[in-house]
Design a protein around this motif. Sequence first.
Motif, PDB file in Angstrom:
ATOM      1  N   ALA A  66      -4.127  35.919 -61.283  1.00  0.00           N
ATOM      2  CA  ALA A  66      -3.335  35.172 -60.300  1.00  0.00           C
ATOM      3  C   ALA A  66      -3.309  35.887 -58.955  1.00  0.00           C
ATOM      4  CB  ALA A  66      -1.910  34.966 -60.820  1.00  0.00           C
ATOM      5  N   VAL A  67      -3.186  37.211 -58.979  1.00  0.00           N
ATOM      6  CA  VAL A  67      -3.191  37.979 -57.728  1.00  0.00           C
ATOM      7  C   VAL A  67      -4.543  37.827 -57.034  1.00  0.00           C
ATOM      8  CG1 VAL A  67      -3.091  40.294 -56.729  1.00  0.00           C
ATOM      9  CG2 VAL A  67      -1.479  39.645 -58.531  1.00  0.00           C
ATOM     10  N   ASP A  69      -6.692  35.417 -57.359  1.00  0.00           N
ATOM     11  CA  ASP A  69      -6.849  34.042 -56.872  1.00  0.00           C
ATOM     12  C   ASP A  69      -6.100  33.840 -55.560  1.00  0.00           C
ATOM     13  OD1 ASP A  69      -7.773  31.216 -57.403  1.00  0.00           O
ATOM     14  OD2 ASP A  69      -5.609  30.868 -57.290  1.00  0.00           O
ATOM     15  N   ASP A  70      -4.901  34.402 -55.458  1.00  0.00           N
ATOM     16  CA  ASP A  70      -4.137  34.293 -54.204  1.00  0.00           C
ATOM     17  C   ASP A  70      -4.865  34.989 -53.055  1.00  0.00           C
ATOM     18  OD1 ASP A  70      -2.137  32.845 -55.364  1.00  0.00           O
ATOM     19  OD2 ASP A  70      -0.518  34.220 -54.822  1.00  0.00           O
ATOM     20  N   CYS A  71      -5.415  36.176 -53.332  1.00  0.00           N
ATOM     21  CA  CYS A  71      -6.133  36.919 -52.285  1.00  0.00           C
ATOM     22  C   CYS A  71      -7.364  36.137 -51.824  1.00  0.00           C
ATOM     23  CB  CYS A  71      -6.538  38.295 -52.793  1.00  0.00           C
ATOM     24  SG  CYS A  71      -5.162  39.433 -53.064  1.00  0.00           S
ATOM     25  N   THR A  73      -7.857  32.863 -52.092  1.00  0.00           N
ATOM     26  CA  THR A  73      -7.418  31.648 -51.401  1.00  0.00           C
ATOM     27  C   THR A  73      -7.042  31.951 -49.959  1.00  0.00           C
ATOM     28  OG1 THR A  73      -6.627  30.629 -53.453  1.00  0.00           O
ATOM     29  CG2 THR A  73      -5.698  29.794 -51.399  1.00  0.00           C
ATOM     30  N   ALA A  74      -6.383  33.089 -49.742  1.00  0.00           N
ATOM     31  CA  ALA A  74      -5.997  33.463 -48.380  1.00  0.00           C
ATOM     32  C   ALA A  74      -7.229  33.707 -47.511  1.00  0.00           C
ATOM     33  CB  ALA A  74      -5.111  34.705 -48.411  1.00  0.00           C
ATOM     34  N   ARG A 127      -6.088  22.606 -52.625  1.00  0.00           N
ATOM     35  CA  ARG A 127      -4.977  23.542 -52.456  1.00  0.00           C
ATOM     36  C   ARG A 127      -4.288  23.420 -51.100  1.00  0.00           C
ATOM     37  NH1 ARG A 127      -7.675  28.899 -55.159  1.00  0.00           N
ATOM     38  NH2 ARG A 127      -9.627  27.893 -54.577  1.00  0.00           N
ATOM     39  N   PRO A 129      -4.234  24.736 -47.970  1.00  0.00           N
ATOM     40  CA  PRO A 129      -3.521  25.958 -47.576  1.00  0.00           C
ATOM     41  C   PRO A 129      -2.698  25.773 -46.310  1.00  0.00           C
ATOM     42  CG  PRO A 129      -5.851  26.094 -47.004  1.00  0.00           C
ATOM     43  CD  PRO A 129      -5.683  24.862 -47.838  1.00  0.00           C
ATOM     44  N   ALA A 234       0.524  38.883 -52.109  1.00  0.00           N
ATOM     45  CA  ALA A 234       0.055  38.386 -53.402  1.00  0.00           C
ATOM     46  C   ALA A 234       0.585  39.260 -54.541  1.00  0.00           C
ATOM     47  CB  ALA A 234      -1.468  38.340 -53.421  1.00  0.00           C
ATOM     48  N   ARG A 237       4.309  38.476 -54.987  1.00  0.00           N
ATOM     49  CA  ARG A 237       4.582  37.192 -55.640  1.00  0.00           C
ATOM     50  C   ARG A 237       4.435  37.281 -57.155  1.00  0.00           C
ATOM     51  NH1 ARG A 237       2.241  34.975 -51.004  1.00  0.00           N
ATOM     52  NH2 ARG A 237       0.134  35.172 -51.861  1.00  0.00           N
ATOM     53  N   HIS A 238       3.437  37.970 -57.626  1.00  0.00           N
ATOM     54  CA  HIS A 238       3.107  37.908 -59.050  1.00  0.00           C
ATOM     55  C   HIS A 238       3.547  39.133 -59.850  1.00  0.00           C
ATOM     56  CE1 HIS A 238       0.771  34.255 -58.527  1.00  0.00           C
ATOM     57  NE2 HIS A 238       0.238  34.801 -57.446  1.00  0.00           N
TER      58      HIS A 238
END
Length: 305
Positions: A66-67, A69-71, A73-74, A127, A129, A234, A237-238
């Motif tokens: 998840a971390v 994926d967030d990185c 996506t950013a 998504r 963003p 990120a 958040r997780h």
Amino acid sequence: MSADDGRAEACVERRSEALRRAADRLVRRRLPPAAPDGSTPLWSASFFGLDRVPRFCAADESTRAAVLDDCATALLAEAWRIEHCGIDYCGRMTRVGESDDERRLFALIGADEALHASLLARWIASRAPQPDPFSRFIAGLAEAGAPQPLAFLLQVVLEGFGIVHFGSLATSCRDAGLAATFRRIARDEALHHAGGLATFSPDRLNEADRRFLEDAAYSFLQMIRCGPQGVIAALDRHIGLGDGNDSANVFAALDAEAASADKLARLRRLMAQPGMAWLLDRLDASGAFTACPAGDCAQVYADTR
């Protein structure tokens, strides 16, 4: 909603879909479509320096994924929005161009930016963003700046920086289609940078342009000085971060100060164009090219958390 309102909304949706299909056909004609792989994270933990962060390494597999994926996506969202800013900028420069050659140059660069945005959209998917601070900053510049300072900031500096940035994203990317897309963008950035060098003339800057350039360059460099804020967000958040000391330790583990110093040095070289020593002198005097230590990076994160 009234019947008339419903019909109007449906008409807008049909037009948007028709425009999207027309644009997609043009994209396919220029480059074969590439479907996202989706089987592995787009970039490894080591690409972000997360393999050096104990709390990331101690997390379970799904949390680590998840971390990452967030990185990723950013990174994708930032690149996608910057290309959209490029479309707006080139549209404006095409309108105000002083010659056929200048208008043609920016029309061609704008076509590249539109293609890049369309290609990157495949990996962003649904998504949608939200604009990040850097993208909002660049969009504001493109809207408010005059042609000459924008040519310097957006083409000479930002597109020049993008040559290495997108090349690095391509080299480390685990998705073959996305890696090919970033290689294409990096090659185009080099041509756009050359177009900026041809467009920009320091002798054409007036006093208002110089003030705009100094303020904008300083604000831009401040974002680089304070390290990988998105990676920290990120993790927070997780996994969660504790107090400021914990955040500072994570910034230190990421080697944020050295990474920022490398980027700042590269930006300084790009800004060191003939006739621009005055800008470097002012930015040097304000410490704009000095990377923030881990504790200061953590304080910036705490202030915006």
